[in-house]
Design an enzyme around this catalytic site. Structure first.
Site, short mmCIF file in Angstrom:
data_model
loop_
_atom_site.label_atom_id
_atom_site.label_comp_id
_atom_site.label_asym_id
_atom_site.label_seq_id
_atom_site.Cartn_x
_atom_site.Cartn_y
_atom_site.Cartn_z
N GLU A 49 0.96 -1.14 0.05
CA GLU A 49 -0.12 0.13 -0.09
C GLU A 49 0.79 1.20 0.36
OE1 GLU A 49 -2.69 0.41 3.37
OE2 GLU A 49 -4.13 -1.39 2.62
N ASP A 60 -7.01 8.61 9.55
CA ASP A 60 -5.73 7.89 10.25
C ASP A 60 -5.16 8.65 11.53
OD1 ASP A 60 -4.93 6.68 7.83
OD2 ASP A 60 -4.76 8.64 6.79
#
Length: 276
Positions: A49, A60
């Site tokens: 990723e 996040d």
């Protein structure tokens, strides 16, 4: 067959789960992230990723938020991220690359331009964290035209009724967010996974990757017992960040330490056999 499909077919044949490490593009600079990409593939990553830096990464935790800020200070752009992919593809045409990020930079770049450029660079899939299921048509026709998988996130809070709706337009694999909340804050237990992964499998025949909270080889091995891949992000970024020098640069020793961690994680998932 796509690179993602071929990789998961190989993993099935080998009777094991895969490892998907994460690297933030341009963290702390382009050269380091390019070195990490190549090194991760060499040290056992089955897929990788790549984070697309963005100013407001709402899903996040602090670790990836800080990585994004470092990347943006280093001049990260979406075009630059695609350049990293293109350079990687010049030397590695087998390991699938998945871009993970948010919708705004894609819209700013232009959806058709983004999907065309991503396909030309060698991107295999995208995870757009804040793309609502009901608005998938913003991207989906363009992604399909260029044979890029739209990989969807599901979570413990996704109901049985909602799962087929979310996964209807998904392809490649399912990204199972094993915890509720932001990335890198805690981890799911074996009991959680034993309960939740079969529930997701009932809704799809796609492979399932588990992320958000997988930090150690032991945790990755636990995931490998139940799922098709383990995603590790925050732990690797934390290791990198802890070793940056006073100028914010990554000495070769800390890059090597991150890659050693990738190798340990890869060995851990390879040592586990999938639960029946």
């Amino acid at each position: 067959m796509s690179r993602i499909a071929a990789t998961f077919a190989r993993l099935r044949d080998e009777g094991r789960a895969g490892l998907i490490p994460f690297v933030e593009a341009f963290d702390p600079d382009r050269e380091t992230s390019a070195t990490l990409l190549a090194g991760m593939a060499a040290r056992g990553a089955d897929l990788i990723e790549i984070g697309m830096p963005f100013t407001d990464p709402m899903a996040d935790g602090p670790t990836i938020q800080q990585a994004g800020r470092r990347a943006l200070r280093a001049g990260a752009t979406l075009a630059g991220t695609l350049g990293l992919v293109r350079d990687f593809r010049a030397v590695n045409d087998t390991v699938p690359l998945i871009l993970m990020g948010y919708l705004n930079p894609i819209l700013s770049y232009g959806v058709e331009r983004f999907t065309a450029d991503a396909a030309a660079a060698g991107v295999d899939g995208v995870i757009v964290v804040d793309l609502p299921t009901e608005e998938a048509d913003l991207l989906l026709p363009h992604l399909r035209q260029h044979r890029i998988d739209l990989i969807r996130l599901v979570a413990p809070t996704t109901t049985d009724e909602r799962l087929p709706v979310v996964l209807n337009d998904s392809s490649g694999f399912v990204y199972y967010v094993s915890i509720t909340g932001i990335t890198g804050t805690r981890t799911a237990s074996a009991e959680d996974l034993a309960r939740d992964i079969p529930r997701v499998r009932k809704a799809t025949d796609m492979p399932i990757a588990v992320g958000f909270g997988v930090r150690t080889p032991a945790q990755a091995a636990t995931v490998a017992r139940f799922a098709d891949a383990a995603v590790v992000a925050s732990a690797l970024i934390d290791k990198l960040a802890a070793g940056l020098d006073a100028d914010g640069k990554a000495p070769p020793a800390i890059v090597e330490a991150v890659l050693d961690d990738v190798a340990a994680l890869a060995a851990a998932v390879r040592g586990e056999r999938r639960a029946a």
